[in-house]
Design an enzyme around this catalytic site. Structure first.
Site, short mmCIF file in Angstrom:
data_model
loop_
_atom_site.label_atom_id
_atom_site.label_comp_id
_atom_site.label_asym_id
_atom_site.label_seq_id
_atom_site.Cartn_x
_atom_site.Cartn_y
_atom_site.Cartn_z
N ARG A 46 0.85 -1.20 0.00
CA ARG A 46 0.00 0.00 0.00
C ARG A 46 0.88 1.24 0.00
O ARG A 46 0.59 2.23 -0.65
CB ARG A 46 -0.95 0.00 1.21
N TYR A 98 -15.16 17.35 -15.95
CA TYR A 98 -15.50 15.93 -16.06
C TYR A 98 -16.62 15.63 -15.05
O TYR A 98 -16.56 16.09 -13.90
CB TYR A 98 -14.24 15.11 -15.74
N ASP A 170 -6.12 19.32 -14.25
CA ASP A 170 -6.41 17.98 -14.75
C ASP A 170 -5.90 17.92 -16.19
O ASP A 170 -6.43 18.57 -17.08
CB ASP A 170 -7.93 17.72 -14.68
N LYS A 195 -7.05 6.85 -19.43
CA LYS A 195 -7.30 7.39 -20.76
C LYS A 195 -6.04 7.26 -21.63
O LYS A 195 -5.66 6.17 -21.97
CB LYS A 195 -7.78 8.83 -20.62
#
Ligand code: PLP
Length: 379
Positions: A46, A98, A170, A195
Site C-alpha cells: 500500500r 469531467y 487535470d 485514458k
C-alpha cells in the site's frame, strides 16, 4: 533526454538481477525485513511496491515535477488531492468539468465543508473576482470536457501565485506529451491514467504529480492512509502503455484533425468543437501553451434523431464511455459522463440532446470517416 526516450527509459533503476528488459510485476503484498529495524526499502505494497515505483519515477519525469503518485483510478487521485483541503476552505473550479469531478465536489467535498465557485476559467477575471479570504485552491481542466474550453494555464498560475493558492490542473486530455502544466506554473497535475496514458481501454489508473516537497509529504501520508494505490499488475500495464504514448498521440491527433475537418463539412453537423481548428476560440492559447491539440472532438448535430442514428448505427466506432484509447469511442455526454448534472445547468453549457463527443483512436481515418458517412449521409 527527450520525451520519447523518457517514456521508455525514464527510470534506469534495476529492480532485479536477471537483466529482464520489461520491469517485473512484483506481485507481493508485503516484503521481508533483513534484520530488526531494517528494510529493503519496501515494507508493504500500500505504501510502495517496486513496479509502481518504477511507473511513478517515469511519470514524474514526463510531467517534470517533484513527485508522482499512482492511484487506482483518476477519481481516487482527485479525491486524495481534495484531502489537502480543510472544512472552511474555498476552491474555484472550472464550470465545465469531467462529470465525476463535478459529482465529487458537489456531493462529497461540499459535505466535508469545502465550498466552491464554478466559473468559466477561460476568463481569468472570472477567477480573480471569485477569490475570497478563505480561497485555497483553483482546479482547472483544459481543454474542458466536453465543451473544449481552453484556459491559459500560465495566466492562472500568475494569479494563484500572487494570492498564494494551490493551482491544480487535470491534464488527462492532452497528457504531458502535449502539455506540461507544472512548467507553466501549476502546483499539482492530476490524471486519469485510464485514458491516454494507459491508452488501450483496458486499465483504470490515476496520477497526482506535485511540484513541492511539502505537498508531496502530505499526499504520501494521505495515500498510505486512505489506500487507493495502483496494483502491481495495473502499474505494469501503465508502464507498457506509456512506452507508446508519443506515437499513439501523434496518430490520434492526425486522425482527429481529419475527422474534425470532415465533420465541419457535413450538413447535419452544426458545430465542431476541436481545439486544433483555427476557428476554435482557444486555438491561439493552445498553440502557445502546448505542442499539440489532442484527439478529443465534440460536435453538435441537427437533431436527436441524428444522434440516435449515429449511436446505434456506427459499427467500427463504439458507443461507449471513456476516451484516450486506441479504439475510437463515441459518447453521448448528456446521458453518460454528464448524466448526473442538473438539466438547466447542463444545457446552459451547451451539453444538450444534440451534442456528441468523439475520442479518436489509431484506426485508419478513412475507415472512421466511412463509418460516420454511412450514417450521416446514408452512403
Ligand atoms: C476519466 C476522467 C477522470 C476520472 O478518471 P477515472 O480513471 O475514470 O476515475 C477525471 N478527469 C477527466 C478529465 C477524465 O476524463
Amino acid at each position: 533526454m527527450d520525451f520519447n526516450t523518457l517514456c521508455i527509459h525514464g527510470n534506469s533503476e534495476k529492480y532485479d538481477t536477471t537483466g529482464a528488459v520489461s520491469v517485473p510485476i512484483f506481485q507481493s503484498a508485503t516484503f521481508a525485513h533483513p534484520a530488526v529495524g531494517e528494510s529493503t526499502g519496501y515494507d508493504y505494497s500500500r505504501q510502495q511496491n517496486p513496479t509502481r515505483e518504477h511507473l511513478e519515477k517515469i511519470m514524474v519525469k514526463l510531467e517534470g515535477g517533484f513527485d508522482a503518485l499512482a492511484f487506482s483510478t483518476g477519481m481516487a487521485a482527485i479525491g486524495a488531492v481534495m484531502e489537502l483541503f480543510s472544512p472552511g476552505d474555498h476552491i474555484i473550479a472550472s464550470d465545465d468539468l469531467y462529470g465525476g469531478s463535478h459529482r465529487l465536489f458537489h456531493q462529497i467535498s461540499m459535505k466535508n465543508g469545502i465550498s466552491f465557485d464554478f466559473v468559466n476559467t477561460s476568463d481569468i477575471s472570472m477567477i480573480e473576482s471569485h477569490i475570497q479570504p478563505n480561497t485555497k485552491g483553483v482546479f482547472i481542466e483544459t481543454p474542458t470536457n466536453p465543451m473544449m474550453q481552453v484556459t491559459d494555464i500560465k495566466a492562472v498560475a500568475e494569479l494563484t501565485k500572487r494570492h498564494n493558492l494551490i493551482l491544480i490542473v487535470d491534464n488527462t486530455f492532452l497528457t504531458p506529451y502535449f502539455q506540461k502544466p507544472i512548467k507553466l506554473g501549476a502546483d499539482i497535475v492530476v490524471h486519469s491514467g485510464t485514458k491516454y496514458l494507459g491508452g488501450h481501454n483496458d486499465t483504470l489508473a490515476g496520477f497526482v504529480v506535485v511540484n513541492d516537497e511539502k505537498i508531496s509529504d502530505r499526499l504520501r501520508f494521505i495515500y498510505k492512509t486512505t489506500g487507493a494505490c495502483l496494483s502491481p499488475f495495473d502499474s505494469w500495464l501503465m508502464i507498457r502503455g506509456i512506452k507508446t504514448l508519443p506515437i499513439r498521440m501523434d496518430k490520434q491527433q492526425e486522425n482527429a484533425m481529419k475527422l474534425a475537418n470532415w465533420l465541419g463539412d457535413q450538413q447535419k453537423v452544426k458545430t465542431v468543437y476541436y481545439i486544433g481548428l483555427p476557428t476554435h476560440p482557444g486555438y491561439e492559447i493552445s498553440q502557445r501553451q502546448g505542442s499539440g491539440f489532442g484527439a478529443m472532438i465534440s460536435f453538435e448535430v441537427d437533431s436527436e434523431k441524428t444522434v440516435r442514428d449515429i449511436l446505434e448505427k456506427v459499427s467500427l466506432i463504439q458507443y461507449a464511455e471513456s476516451l484516450g484509447g486506441v479504439e475510437t469511442l463515441i459518447t453521448y455526454p448528456m446521458l453518460q459522463t454528464h448524466g448526473d448534472i442538473p438539466k438547466a445547468e447542463r444545457e446552459a453549457k451547451g451539453i444538450n440532446e444534440c451534442l456528441l463527443r468523439l475520442s479518436v483512436g489509431i484506426e485508419s481515418a478513412q475507415d472512421l470517416i466511412d463509418d460516420l458517412a454511412r450514417v450521416i449521409k446514408g452512403e
